[in-house]
Design a protein around this motif. Sequence first.
Motif, PDB file in Angstrom:
ATOM      1  N   LEU A 117       0.820  -1.209   0.000  1.00 60.44           N
ATOM      2  CA  LEU A 117       0.000   0.000   0.000  1.00 60.44           C
ATOM      3  C   LEU A 117       0.854   1.258   0.000  1.00 60.44           C
ATOM      4  O   LEU A 117       0.495   2.269  -0.607  1.00 60.44           O
ATOM      5  CB  LEU A 117      -0.927  -0.019   1.219  1.00 60.44           C
ATOM      6  N   THR A 118       2.002   1.209   0.678  1.00 64.51           N
ATOM      7  CA  THR A 118       2.852   2.399   0.789  1.00 64.51           C
ATOM      8  C   THR A 118       3.805   2.558  -0.394  1.00 64.51           C
ATOM      9  O   THR A 118       4.476   3.578  -0.515  1.00 64.51           O
ATOM     10  CB  THR A 118       3.685   2.363   2.089  1.00 64.51           C
ATOM     11  N   LYS A 119       3.882   1.537  -1.255  1.00 69.07           N
ATOM     12  CA  LYS A 119       4.761   1.590  -2.426  1.00 69.07           C
ATOM     13  C   LYS A 119       3.886   1.661  -3.680  1.00 69.07           C
ATOM     14  O   LYS A 119       3.534   0.648  -4.274  1.00 69.07           O
ATOM     15  CB  LYS A 119       5.661   0.355  -2.475  1.00 69.07           C
ATOM     16  N   SER A 120       3.537   2.878  -4.066  1.00 71.64           N
ATOM     17  CA  SER A 120       2.562   3.058  -5.142  1.00 71.64           C
ATOM     18  C   SER A 120       3.030   2.500  -6.484  1.00 71.64           C
ATOM     19  O   SER A 120       2.221   2.068  -7.309  1.00 71.64           O
ATOM     20  CB  SER A 120       2.226   4.547  -5.296  1.00 71.64           C
ATOM     21  N   PHE A 238      -4.778  -7.486  -4.420  1.00 73.26           N
ATOM     22  CA  PHE A 238      -3.759  -8.111  -3.578  1.00 73.26           C
ATOM     23  C   PHE A 238      -3.773  -7.506  -2.180  1.00 73.26           C
ATOM     24  O   PHE A 238      -3.769  -8.216  -1.166  1.00 73.26           O
ATOM     25  CB  PHE A 238      -2.388  -7.927  -4.240  1.00 73.26           C
ATOM     26  N   GLU A 239      -3.815  -6.175  -2.106  1.00 73.73           N
ATOM     27  CA  GLU A 239      -3.782  -5.491  -0.820  1.00 73.73           C
ATOM     28  C   GLU A 239      -5.027  -5.783   0.015  1.00 73.73           C
ATOM     29  O   GLU A 239      -4.941  -6.009   1.235  1.00 73.73           O
ATOM     30  CB  GLU A 239      -3.610  -3.988  -1.045  1.00 73.73           C
ATOM     31  N   VAL A 240      -6.192  -5.792  -0.632  1.00 78.48           N
ATOM     32  CA  VAL A 240      -7.429  -6.106   0.092  1.00 78.48           C
ATOM     33  C   VAL A 240      -7.353  -7.505   0.689  1.00 78.48           C
ATOM     34  O   VAL A 240      -7.693  -7.730   1.864  1.00 78.48           O
ATOM     35  CB  VAL A 240      -8.645  -5.978  -0.850  1.00 78.48           C
ATOM     36  N   LEU A 241      -6.890  -8.479  -0.110  1.00 80.69           N
ATOM     37  CA  LEU A 241      -6.804  -9.848   0.385  1.00 80.69           C
ATOM     38  C   LEU A 241      -5.797  -9.986   1.523  1.00 80.69           C
ATOM     39  O   LEU A 241      -6.015 -10.745   2.467  1.00 80.69           O
ATOM     40  CB  LEU A 241      -6.442 -10.802  -0.754  1.00 80.69           C
TER      41      LEU A 241
END
Length: 253
Positions: A117-120, A238-241
Amino acid sequence: MDFLSSMGLFIGSLLSNTLASLSGGGAGLIQFPLLIFLGLPFAIALATHKVASVALGLGAALKHVRAGTLDWTLTIYVILAGMVGVIAGANLILFIPGRVAEALLGVLILGLGIYSLTKSSLGQDTQPRHRDLAGMVIGGIGLAAIGVLNGSLTAGTGLFVTLFLIRWFGFDYKQAVALTLVSVGLFWNGIGAVTMYVAGAEIYWPWIPVLLAGSLLGGYLGAHLATQKSNRLIKRCFEVLTFLIGFKLLLGM
């Protein structure tokens, strides 16, 4: 199993495997707890889930082979690198209580989501690196370590492989997801299922046909969506999962 329970099992399997195939892992988020909810003991549910998850990799492989998105040399490398770890993990889980390990895994998976999330720009473009001998050896050790987790725990380890391939080897999300689904979904899970069966784990075979149908169709559907959608959308999935699975494992729900 009655008709309604069979349909619920199929829909749960289809949904979980579609999301996993799109995001690079996490089929156990829905499918494994569903097996326990429907009455299977933990060990039997785990072994049954491992067998069914092979169809996820098969469905994804069929689509990615047709789309030409797989590098078979790297696919074989990932399979072989994780194989020893998977076998070791599948034997360990039969003797070690899993609750503490699952909680720790939940923390690690939450860390994956936060990092992504922090690496756009993470995984948005291919940036090949560490493809020399030293890089491949170190990468193989990392994949073997993840293989231990894959063999011993229920959900989320495919997400580790996806992010590892992006971070260490410089794949974009589409490439990493394709590699993960075929290597982990089809081969690592297959090896893990066989190892657990040989070691004495019981598989509940009457439910396998329904689970295989949901996993195969979900794997193909998710892989189709992955080839059509952008790296940014796949990154968000990916982030949600990672957050869903991380909290589930951490809280033991």
